[in-house]
Design a protein around this motif. Structure first.
Motif, PDB file in Angstrom:
ATOM      1  N   ALA A 186      42.930 -43.266   9.964  1.00  0.00           N
ATOM      2  CA  ALA A 186      42.480 -41.990   9.585  1.00  0.00           C
ATOM      3  C   ALA A 186      41.374 -42.395   8.392  1.00  0.00           C
ATOM      4  CB  ALA A 186      43.544 -41.119   8.712  1.00  0.00           C
ATOM      5  N   GLY A 187      40.023 -41.989   8.640  1.00  0.00           N
ATOM      6  CA  GLY A 187      38.828 -42.175   7.696  1.00  0.00           C
ATOM      7  C   GLY A 187      38.496 -40.968   7.034  1.00  0.00           C
ATOM      8  N   PHE A 188      38.259 -41.416   5.709  1.00  0.00           N
ATOM      9  CA  PHE A 188      37.825 -40.170   4.720  1.00  0.00           C
ATOM     10  C   PHE A 188      36.409 -40.552   4.100  1.00  0.00           C
ATOM     11  CE2 PHE A 188      42.068 -40.403   5.234  1.00  0.00           C
ATOM     12  CZ  PHE A 188      42.624 -39.162   5.108  1.00  0.00           C
ATOM     13  N   TYR A 189      35.586 -39.537   3.770  1.00  0.00           N
ATOM     14  CA  TYR A 189      34.624 -39.835   2.900  1.00  0.00           C
ATOM     15  C   TYR A 189      35.160 -39.760   1.702  1.00  0.00           C
ATOM     16  CZ  TYR A 189      31.467 -37.427   6.403  1.00  0.00           C
ATOM     17  OH  TYR A 189      30.911 -37.064   7.416  1.00  0.00           O
ATOM     18  N   LEU A 190      34.423 -40.939   0.848  1.00  0.00           N
ATOM     19  CA  LEU A 190      34.955 -41.369  -0.481  1.00  0.00           C
ATOM     20  C   LEU A 190      34.963 -40.305  -1.561  1.00  0.00           C
ATOM     21  CD1 LEU A 190      36.639 -43.842  -1.677  1.00  0.00           C
ATOM     22  CD2 LEU A 190      34.492 -44.682  -2.368  1.00  0.00           C
ATOM     23  N   ASN A 217      36.850 -36.862  -0.139  1.00  0.00           N
ATOM     24  CA  ASN A 217      38.147 -36.993   0.791  1.00  0.00           C
ATOM     25  C   ASN A 217      38.296 -36.291   1.798  1.00  0.00           C
ATOM     26  OD1 ASN A 217      40.458 -38.704   0.306  1.00  0.00           O
ATOM     27  ND2 ASN A 217      41.623 -37.072  -0.022  1.00  0.00           N
ATOM     28  N   PHE A 218      37.093 -35.950   2.448  1.00  0.00           N
ATOM     29  CA  PHE A 218      37.046 -35.218   3.644  1.00  0.00           C
ATOM     30  C   PHE A 218      37.501 -36.150   4.734  1.00  0.00           C
ATOM     31  CE2 PHE A 218      34.757 -33.508   7.322  1.00  0.00           C
ATOM     32  CZ  PHE A 218      35.278 -32.187   7.535  1.00  0.00           C
ATOM     33  N   GLU A 245      28.197 -39.738  16.103  1.00  0.00           N
ATOM     34  CA  GLU A 245      29.077 -39.847  17.141  1.00  0.00           C
ATOM     35  C   GLU A 245      29.943 -38.639  17.083  1.00  0.00           C
ATOM     36  OE1 GLU A 245      32.852 -42.527  18.585  1.00  0.00           O
ATOM     37  OE2 GLU A 245      31.387 -43.362  17.490  1.00  0.00           O
ATOM     38  N   ILE A 246      30.281 -37.958  16.217  1.00  0.00           N
ATOM     39  CA  ILE A 246      30.968 -36.615  16.028  1.00  0.00           C
ATOM     40  C   ILE A 246      29.948 -35.832  15.213  1.00  0.00           C
ATOM     41  CG2 ILE A 246      33.006 -35.553  15.368  1.00  0.00           C
ATOM     42  CD1 ILE A 246      34.499 -38.086  15.079  1.00  0.00           C
ATOM     43  N   PRO A 247      29.247 -34.891  16.047  1.00  0.00           N
ATOM     44  CA  PRO A 247      28.267 -34.423  15.436  1.00  0.00           C
ATOM     45  C   PRO A 247      28.730 -33.308  14.390  1.00  0.00           C
ATOM     46  CG  PRO A 247      28.128 -34.340  17.798  1.00  0.00           C
ATOM     47  CD  PRO A 247      29.252 -34.737  17.593  1.00  0.00           C
ATOM     48  N   GLN A 248      29.886 -32.749  14.382  1.00  0.00           N
ATOM     49  CA  GLN A 248      30.593 -31.851  13.439  1.00  0.00           C
ATOM     50  C   GLN A 248      30.781 -32.408  12.153  1.00  0.00           C
ATOM     51  OE1 GLN A 248      31.589 -32.470  16.458  1.00  0.00           O
ATOM     52  NE2 GLN A 248      32.162 -30.798  17.528  1.00  0.00           N
ATOM     53  N   ARG A 249      31.021 -33.824  12.159  1.00  0.00           N
ATOM     54  CA  ARG A 249      31.300 -34.691  10.797  1.00  0.00           C
ATOM     55  C   ARG A 249      30.328 -35.927  11.009  1.00  0.00           C
ATOM     56  NH1 ARG A 249      35.684 -33.036  13.735  1.00  0.00           N
ATOM     57  NH2 ARG A 249      36.061 -34.975  14.431  1.00  0.00           N
ATOM     58  N   PRO A 250      29.376 -35.826  10.706  1.00  0.00           N
ATOM     59  CA  PRO A 250      28.354 -36.881  10.615  1.00  0.00           C
ATOM     60  C   PRO A 250      28.358 -37.983   9.373  1.00  0.00           C
ATOM     61  CG  PRO A 250      27.199 -34.906   9.929  1.00  0.00           C
ATOM     62  CD  PRO A 250      28.370 -34.578  10.425  1.00  0.00           C
ATOM     63  N   ILE A 251      28.340 -39.244   9.704  1.00  0.00           N
ATOM     64  CA  ILE A 251      28.505 -40.089   8.684  1.00  0.00           C
ATOM     65  C   ILE A 251      27.105 -40.434   8.158  1.00  0.00           C
ATOM     66  CG2 ILE A 251      29.425 -42.211   7.893  1.00  0.00           C
ATOM     67  CD1 ILE A 251      31.438 -42.084  10.106  1.00  0.00           C
ATOM     68  N   TYR A 252      26.543 -40.026   6.980  1.00  0.00           N
ATOM     69  CA  TYR A 252      25.570 -40.237   6.946  1.00  0.00           C
ATOM     70  C   TYR A 252      24.924 -41.481   6.133  1.00  0.00           C
ATOM     71  CZ  TYR A 252      25.381 -35.321   6.687  1.00  0.00           C
ATOM     72  OH  TYR A 252      25.670 -33.930   7.067  1.00  0.00           O
ATOM     73  N   ALA A 253      23.727 -42.130   6.159  1.00  0.00           N
ATOM     74  CA  ALA A 253      23.352 -43.356   5.629  1.00  0.00           C
ATOM     75  C   ALA A 253      23.897 -43.773   4.497  1.00  0.00           C
ATOM     76  CB  ALA A 253      21.736 -43.449   5.731  1.00  0.00           C
TER      77      ALA A 253
END
Length: 165
Positions: free
Chosen positions: A58-62, A65-66, A140-148
């Motif tokens: 499980a990975g979360f934005y720091l 916590n999303f 990779e998951i357009p609904q939950r992008p990981i920004y630079a």
């Protein structure tokens, strides 16, 4: 995050040569000693370069916590995701381990996190983008992008390590 959660016993992570990794903190949440893992599986060992490592994660934005990604159905469902797509939510996601985190089929953080952890163990880690998706991020998951330059937090369960021999 590390300072806000001292109860998790985060320590600065090290590479395979024992050098501290700047911007990478790790907590061995629930670790099974290797000899106990051996009792469960006679081929159990720590990962070495080339091994296939199967994980649940499980990975979360720091920052907020999303949840950005998970292959654990109960976690995905808690966030209201449709988990009927079995191609996306595999029980164990396999990748090839690399001691230096390069060319493993996963972000560098995964390989550094599982270097000294036996099968059947959980680990939690927090890291800067240097060990994740760097300056390019991920769509990779357009609904939950990981920004630079996004720092992340992951929890992974090492389900199985399959030898490359």
């Amino acid at each position: 995050y590390v300072l806000a959660h001292p109860e998790k016993n985060f320590v600065q992570a090290k590479d395979s040569a024992g050098n501290l990794l700047s911007g990478f903190y790790i907590s061995y949440v629930d670790t099974v000693p290797l000899d106990s893992a051996v009792l469960l599986d006679s081929a159990a060992h720590y990962a070495v370069t080339g091994d296939e490592v199967s994980v649940k994660f499980a990975g979360f934005y720091l920052q907020d916590n999303f949840l950005l990604d998970s292959n654990i159905d109960t976690i995905a469902q808690k966030y209201g995701w449709n988990t009927s797509d079995t191609t996306k939510y595999k029980v164990n996601w396999p990748y090839t381990f690399s001691e230096n985190g390069e060319n493993s089929g996963a972000i560098k953080a995964y390989s550094f996190a599982v270097q000294n952890i036996a099968p059947c163990s959980w680990v939690e880690f927090v890291f800067t983008s240097d060990y994740g998706y760097m300056e390019q991020g991920s769509q990779e998951i357009p609904q939950r992008p990981i920004y630079a330059y996004t720092p992340l937090r992951f929890k992974i369960y090492v389900a199985k390590i399959t030898s490359n021999e």
